[in-house]
Design a protein around this motif. Sequence first.
Motif, PDB file in Angstrom:
ATOM      1  N   GLN A 121     -12.167   3.098  10.392  1.00  0.00           N
ATOM      2  CA  GLN A 121     -13.517   2.543  10.411  1.00  0.00           C
ATOM      3  C   GLN A 121     -13.778   1.820   9.092  1.00  0.00           C
ATOM      4  O   GLN A 121     -13.744   2.424   8.024  1.00  0.00           O
ATOM      5  N   GLU A 122     -14.026   0.524   9.200  1.00  0.00           N
ATOM      6  CA  GLU A 122     -14.206  -0.314   8.016  1.00  0.00           C
ATOM      7  C   GLU A 122     -15.592  -0.108   7.401  1.00  0.00           C
ATOM      8  O   GLU A 122     -16.601  -0.131   8.098  1.00  0.00           O
ATOM      9  N   LYS A 123     -15.644   0.049   6.094  1.00  0.00           N
ATOM     10  CA  LYS A 123     -16.927   0.164   5.419  1.00  0.00           C
ATOM     11  C   LYS A 123     -17.736  -1.127   5.517  1.00  0.00           C
ATOM     12  O   LYS A 123     -18.971  -1.091   5.536  1.00  0.00           O
ATOM     13  N   VAL A 124     -17.037  -2.258   5.594  1.00  0.00           N
ATOM     14  CA  VAL A 124     -17.724  -3.543   5.552  1.00  0.00           C
ATOM     15  C   VAL A 124     -18.622  -3.766   6.764  1.00  0.00           C
ATOM     16  O   VAL A 124     -19.663  -4.417   6.660  1.00  0.00           O
ATOM     17  N   ASP A 125     -18.259  -3.217   7.937  1.00  0.00           N
ATOM     18  CA  ASP A 125     -19.100  -3.414   9.126  1.00  0.00           C
ATOM     19  C   ASP A 125     -19.262  -2.151   9.973  1.00  0.00           C
ATOM     20  O   ASP A 125     -19.868  -2.192  11.048  1.00  0.00           O
ATOM     21  N   ASN A 126     -18.704  -1.034   9.506  1.00  0.00           N
ATOM     22  CA  ASN A 126     -18.776   0.251  10.229  1.00  0.00           C
ATOM     23  C   ASN A 126     -18.127   0.194  11.613  1.00  0.00           C
ATOM     24  O   ASN A 126     -18.426   1.026  12.473  1.00  0.00           O
ATOM     25  N   CYS A 127     -17.244  -0.755  11.813  1.00  0.00           N
ATOM     26  CA  CYS A 127     -16.522  -0.863  13.081  1.00  0.00           C
ATOM     27  C   CYS A 127     -15.037  -0.578  12.836  1.00  0.00           C
ATOM     28  O   CYS A 127     -14.599  -0.409  11.704  1.00  0.00           O
ATOM     29  N   TRP A 128     -14.270  -0.536  13.935  1.00  0.00           N
ATOM     30  CA  TRP A 128     -12.920   0.031  13.878  1.00  0.00           C
ATOM     31  C   TRP A 128     -11.823  -1.014  14.043  1.00  0.00           C
ATOM     32  O   TRP A 128     -11.984  -1.994  14.773  1.00  0.00           O
ATOM     33  N   ALA A 129     -10.696  -0.748  13.376  1.00  0.00           N
ATOM     34  CA  ALA A 129      -9.560  -1.669  13.447  1.00  0.00           C
ATOM     35  C   ALA A 129      -8.264  -0.911  13.197  1.00  0.00           C
ATOM     36  O   ALA A 129      -8.262   0.185  12.634  1.00  0.00           O
ATOM     37  N   MET A 130      -7.160  -1.516  13.611  1.00  0.00           N
ATOM     38  CA  MET A 130      -5.861  -1.012  13.213  1.00  0.00           C
ATOM     39  C   MET A 130      -5.701  -1.204  11.713  1.00  0.00           C
ATOM     40  O   MET A 130      -6.184  -2.205  11.168  1.00  0.00           O
ATOM     41  N   PRO A 131      -5.065  -0.278  11.018  1.00  0.00           N
ATOM     42  CA  PRO A 131      -4.896  -0.446   9.569  1.00  0.00           C
ATOM     43  C   PRO A 131      -4.185  -1.752   9.255  1.00  0.00           C
ATOM     44  O   PRO A 131      -3.258  -2.152   9.966  1.00  0.00           O
ATOM     45  N   GLY A 132      -4.613  -2.404   8.175  1.00  0.00           N
ATOM     46  CA  GLY A 132      -3.945  -3.644   7.814  1.00  0.00           C
ATOM     47  C   GLY A 132      -4.764  -4.483   6.874  1.00  0.00           C
ATOM     48  O   GLY A 132      -5.850  -4.096   6.433  1.00  0.00           O
ATOM     49  N   GLY A 133      -4.238  -5.669   6.554  1.00  0.00           N
ATOM     50  CA  GLY A 133      -4.925  -6.579   5.653  1.00  0.00           C
ATOM     51  C   GLY A 133      -4.044  -7.761   5.292  1.00  0.00           C
ATOM     52  O   GLY A 133      -2.977  -7.963   5.881  1.00  0.00           O
ATOM     53  N   TRP A 134      -4.506  -8.525   4.302  1.00  0.00           N
ATOM     54  CA  TRP A 134      -3.766  -9.714   3.877  1.00  0.00           C
ATOM     55  C   TRP A 134      -2.403  -9.338   3.297  1.00  0.00           C
ATOM     56  O   TRP A 134      -2.261  -8.314   2.638  1.00  0.00           O
ATOM     57  N   CYS A 135      -1.426 -10.213   3.516  1.00  0.00           N
ATOM     58  CA  CYS A 135      -0.120 -10.037   2.889  1.00  0.00           C
ATOM     59  C   CYS A 135      -0.247 -10.239   1.380  1.00  0.00           C
ATOM     60  O   CYS A 135      -0.967 -11.130   0.923  1.00  0.00           O
ATOM     61  N   ASP A 136       0.431  -9.416   0.638  1.00  0.00           N
ATOM     62  CA  ASP A 136       0.455  -9.523  -0.822  1.00  0.00           C
ATOM     63  C   ASP A 136       1.762 -10.163  -1.283  1.00  0.00           C
ATOM     64  O   ASP A 136       2.811  -9.977  -0.659  1.00  0.00           O
ATOM     65  N   ILE A 137       1.680 -10.916  -2.379  1.00  0.00           N
ATOM     66  CA  ILE A 137       2.870 -11.495  -2.981  1.00  0.00           C
ATOM     67  C   ILE A 137       3.829 -10.362  -3.379  1.00  0.00           C
ATOM     68  O   ILE A 137       3.411  -9.331  -3.909  1.00  0.00           O
ATOM     69  N   ALA A 138       5.106 -10.568  -3.109  1.00  0.00           N
ATOM     70  CA  ALA A 138       6.184  -9.630  -3.443  1.00  0.00           C
ATOM     71  C   ALA A 138       6.275  -8.457  -2.480  1.00  0.00           C
ATOM     72  O   ALA A 138       7.031  -7.517  -2.712  1.00  0.00           O
ATOM     73  N   TYR A 139       5.494  -8.495  -1.386  1.00  0.00           N
ATOM     74  CA  TYR A 139       5.605  -7.469  -0.348  1.00  0.00           C
ATOM     75  C   TYR A 139       6.028  -8.131   0.962  1.00  0.00           C
ATOM     76  O   TYR A 139       5.486  -9.171   1.347  1.00  0.00           O
ATOM     77  N   SER A 140       6.986  -7.535   1.647  1.00  0.00           N
ATOM     78  CA  SER A 140       7.350  -8.010   2.977  1.00  0.00           C
ATOM     79  C   SER A 140       6.257  -7.584   3.965  1.00  0.00           C
ATOM     80  O   SER A 140       5.458  -6.678   3.668  1.00  0.00           O
ATOM     81  N   PRO A 141       6.196  -8.192   5.173  1.00  0.00           N
ATOM     82  CA  PRO A 141       5.228  -7.738   6.170  1.00  0.00           C
ATOM     83  C   PRO A 141       5.347  -6.247   6.473  1.00  0.00           C
ATOM     84  O   PRO A 141       4.335  -5.551   6.615  1.00  0.00           O
ATOM     85  N   ALA A 142       6.579  -5.737   6.548  1.00  0.00           N
ATOM     86  CA  ALA A 142       6.768  -4.302   6.814  1.00  0.00           C
ATOM     87  C   ALA A 142       6.184  -3.464   5.693  1.00  0.00           C
ATOM     88  O   ALA A 142       5.515  -2.450   5.934  1.00  0.00           O
ATOM     89  N   GLU A 143       6.413  -3.897   4.459  1.00  0.00           N
ATOM     90  CA  GLU A 143       5.885  -3.149   3.318  1.00  0.00           C
ATOM     91  C   GLU A 143       4.362  -3.197   3.275  1.00  0.00           C
ATOM     92  O   GLU A 143       3.703  -2.215   2.911  1.00  0.00           O
ATOM     93  N   VAL A 144       3.782  -4.330   3.673  1.00  0.00           N
ATOM     94  CA  VAL A 144       2.326  -4.436   3.726  1.00  0.00           C
ATOM     95  C   VAL A 144       1.758  -3.466   4.754  1.00  0.00           C
ATOM     96  O   VAL A 144       0.787  -2.752   4.491  1.00  0.00           O
ATOM     97  N   ALA A 145       2.365  -3.428   5.951  1.00  0.00           N
ATOM     98  CA  ALA A 145       1.890  -2.523   6.997  1.00  0.00           C
ATOM     99  C   ALA A 145       1.949  -1.075   6.527  1.00  0.00           C
ATOM    100  O   ALA A 145       0.992  -0.301   6.722  1.00  0.00           O
TER     101      ALA A 145
END
Length: 206
Positions: free
Chosen positions: A86-110
């Motif tokens: 449950q996201e604080k920004v809107d009190n609604c629900w999502a799968m965990p995740g977010g923007w990709c970070d430099i030096a992280y692969s997609p798997a590492e971000v997840a």
Amino acid sequence: MSSYYFEKIKRLHALAEIGLEYNTIPYDMERYQEIRDISLELLEKLTHIPVKEIVPVIEEKNGYRTPKVDVRAVVFNEHQEILLIQEKVDNCWAMPGGWCDIAYSPAEVAEKECMEEAGLKVKAQKLLAVMDKQKQGMPPAFEYVYKIFLLCEKQNNNISTGSETCDVGWFAEENLPELSLPRNNEAQIKMMFEYFRGERSEPYFD
């Protein structure tokens, strides 16, 4: 807000940025600058957000606009339930995740986002989908976004909230909470359940 016009104006702005970056003809530079200014003015009118707040989000420093990448960790438990935060920004629900970070692969971000947002250690296992947010019936956004969904295997049963979440839990397909639509919608989550049940096998892409 009209999603169609919103996306077209963003496209004009991106073309103006590219022109300003790579063109050397003075008259053309003036025209590209005018197109940029008009597109920002139109975005301000459509969104009621001041231009000074739009520019830091929408403009690239190198002048060439590219999509941002959002990664979502798709995690199921032994009860055929999906992990949502449950996201604080809107009190609604999502799968965990977010923007990709430099030096992280997609798997590492997840894996990182799942730990930070849900307190759960997971291991990324399989690519399920690569989606163009604009083609998924999701709310318009200043960023043009590609969304990557990775199936992740939980390494333990510990879940807890993080700095950006106010709750975390497991949900059955027929009992989903109110979803955070900028991050995921019902059709996407139902697709993840189809992969979990073996009804889909090949990765989806737009």
